[in-house]
Design a protein around this motif. Structure first.
Motif, PDB file in Angstrom:
ATOM      1  N   GLY A 121      39.214  52.114  19.589  1.00  0.00           N
ATOM      2  CA  GLY A 121      39.188  52.867  18.341  1.00  0.00           C
ATOM      3  C   GLY A 121      39.751  54.254  18.631  1.00  0.00           C
ATOM      4  O   GLY A 121      39.717  54.720  19.767  1.00  0.00           O
ATOM      5  N   LEU A 122      40.255  54.893  17.612  1.00  0.00           N
ATOM      6  CA  LEU A 122      40.857  56.211  17.843  1.00  0.00           C
ATOM      7  C   LEU A 122      40.416  57.188  16.765  1.00  0.00           C
ATOM      8  O   LEU A 122      40.455  56.888  15.578  1.00  0.00           O
ATOM      9  CB  LEU A 122      42.387  56.092  17.835  1.00  0.00           C
ATOM     10  CG  LEU A 122      43.158  57.402  17.974  1.00  0.00           C
ATOM     11  CD1 LEU A 122      42.957  58.021  19.352  1.00  0.00           C
ATOM     12  CD2 LEU A 122      44.648  57.182  17.708  1.00  0.00           C
ATOM     13  N   VAL A 123      39.969  58.356  17.215  1.00  0.00           N
ATOM     14  CA  VAL A 123      39.679  59.463  16.300  1.00  0.00           C
ATOM     15  C   VAL A 123      40.510  60.634  16.802  1.00  0.00           C
ATOM     16  O   VAL A 123      40.429  60.987  17.978  1.00  0.00           O
ATOM     17  CB  VAL A 123      38.180  59.834  16.314  1.00  0.00           C
ATOM     18  CG1 VAL A 123      37.912  60.963  15.341  1.00  0.00           C
ATOM     19  CG2 VAL A 123      37.317  58.635  15.974  1.00  0.00           C
ATOM     20  N   THR A 124      41.333  61.199  15.925  1.00  0.00           N
ATOM     21  CA  THR A 124      42.255  62.250  16.366  1.00  0.00           C
ATOM     22  C   THR A 124      41.939  63.582  15.711  1.00  0.00           C
ATOM     23  O   THR A 124      41.900  63.678  14.482  1.00  0.00           O
ATOM     24  CB  THR A 124      43.711  61.849  16.008  1.00  0.00           C
ATOM     25  OG1 THR A 124      43.940  60.527  16.477  1.00  0.00           O
ATOM     26  CG2 THR A 124      44.702  62.795  16.646  1.00  0.00           C
ATOM     27  N   HIS A 125      41.729  64.602  16.525  1.00  0.00           N
ATOM     28  CA  HIS A 125      41.573  65.955  15.993  1.00  0.00           C
ATOM     29  C   HIS A 125      42.947  66.512  15.623  1.00  0.00           C
ATOM     30  O   HIS A 125      43.905  66.323  16.378  1.00  0.00           O
ATOM     31  CB  HIS A 125      40.959  66.880  17.050  1.00  0.00           C
ATOM     32  CG  HIS A 125      39.480  66.699  17.213  1.00  0.00           C
ATOM     33  ND1 HIS A 125      38.774  67.326  18.211  1.00  0.00           N
ATOM     34  CD2 HIS A 125      38.583  65.976  16.507  1.00  0.00           C
ATOM     35  CE1 HIS A 125      37.502  66.986  18.110  1.00  0.00           C
ATOM     36  NE2 HIS A 125      37.357  66.160  17.091  1.00  0.00           N
TER      37      HIS A 125
END
Lengths: 240, 133
Positions: free
Chosen positions: A54-58
């Motif tokens: 999964g990816l969460v990008t700031h």
């Protein structure tokens, strides 16, 4: 069956990330992985997605503390029972993940810290850093009332109650370190330590370069002092 | 304090007061930041009118001349302004941090929905509800 999330905060770690992700997948095949890309300028996000994480990008670089707290919010929103936190630079050996989870699964602890010094670890930090680690190790162990050997380790695992606690304002996002253990202790969480393996940083990068060690020492003493000055009730109120 | 000095000080106090009110009226300064400016100009005004109070204050803090008291007052005022700004900055940093996190999490959810990977989670999306701002 428990839902487990492996959280990997990463900033420009496209080169190390495949090894970390594959290692984590092999170590705990049933767990989900999420990479919090802290505004990287390289291919960190694309690498994470290509390997099924999964990816969460700031949108911009917010720092390590903010990145891991984003991961905690992600875990809470998706109802994970346990969270394992492992650095994206390849320093933490994913094979140690199971050992970190054991005390959580048997409900012996709420928060488990991975120690590179327990069971004769071969990690030898530079002298100045070693002195700093010793000072905080003794201070934190004395306050917490349990002998801890590696209070600065970022290799950690914890349960849902701690995840819920950490998404609040009580979490010190600017430099979460030894002070987190004192906050947890004051809130009444059970802390345990397990041996883990750590490797030297392959890229030679360090979070503690330039004037950062000086700020680190100042911030730790201030944060620990202020935490002790606060009423334990304040932390317990935040506890879920 | 001779009459011309007194007149000059009073004019400065009135100008600062009017300028601050005007900034608030034009919405270029928020009310919460105007408090210290207005308060300072009022205190200065009173001290110029009641010069004996200024002398009394000078004696109380152990200064020899009234200008020292005024300088100390000015430095204290600037310090208070700086503290107010750093408190506000800390608050803004926390709000920006929360916004960046919420934005990142929402973007992740949108990407998951698009790619059909979303499964087994709260329908209400508790991220914001759990958080204390």
């Amino acid at each position: 069956m428990s839902k487990i999330l492996i959280l990997i905060p990463a900033y420009n770690e496209a080169r190390q990330l495949p090894k970390v992700l594959r290692g984590a997948q092999d170590a705990l095949p049933g767990a989900d992985l999420v990479v919090v890309d802290d505004g990287s300028s390289d291919e960190t996000g694309a690498v994470a997605l290509s390997l099924g994480a999964g990816l969460v990008t700031h949108g911009s670089n917010m720092g390590y503390g903010v990145a891991i707290q984003t991961g905690y919010k992600y875990a809470l929103a998706r109802n994970y029972d346990f969270l394992v936190q492992i650095d994206g630079d390849g320093q933490h050996d994913p094979d140690s993940i199971r050992e970190l989870l054991d005390p959580l699964r048997s409900d012996e602890a709420d928060f488990v810290i991975g120690s590179r010094f327990l069971a004769g670890g071969n990690y030898r930090p530079p002298l100045a850093r070693r002195i700093g680690m010793q000072v905080f190790r003794r201070l934190v162990s004395w306050i917490v009332g349990t002998s801890l050997t590696d209070t600065t380790s970022g290799f950690q695992a914890f349960n849902r109650d701690v995840i819920r606690f950490f998404v609040g304002d009580v979490f010190p996002c600017d430099y979460p370190d030894a002070d987190v253990l004192i906050i947890l202790h004051r809130a009444g969480f059970r802390i345990a330590e397990r041996p883990v393996r750590m490797f030297p940083n392959a890229e030679g990068k360090s979070m503690h370069s330039g004037f950062k060690p000086l700020y680190y020492i100042f911030k730790m003493f201030l944060s620990i002092g202020v935490t002790l000055l606060r009423s334990p009730e304040l932390h317990r109120r935040e506890k879920p | 304090m001779n009459p011309s000095q007194k007149l000059f000080a009073l004019i400065i106090c009135v100008l600062v007061f009017i300028f601050t009110i005007e900034l608030v009226r034009r919405r270029r300064l928020r009310e919460e930041y105007s408090v210290l400016w207005l308060l300072t100009s009022l205190v200065m005004f009173v001290l110029v009118i009641r010069y004996d109070w200024l002398e009394l204050l000078t004696n109380m803090i152990g200064a020899r001349i009234v200008t020292t008291t005024l300088f100390i007052g000015a430095i204290l005022f600037l310090m208070l302004i700086a503290v107010q700004f750093t408190i506000k900055l800390s608050q803004l940093s926390r709000q920006v941090k929360n916004l960046v996190q919420e934005n990142a999490l929402l973007r992740s959810e949108i990407e998951d929905v698009k790619s059909g990977r979303l499964r087994g989670r709260n329908e209400t999306g508790p991220i914001m509800a759990e958080e204390k701002h």
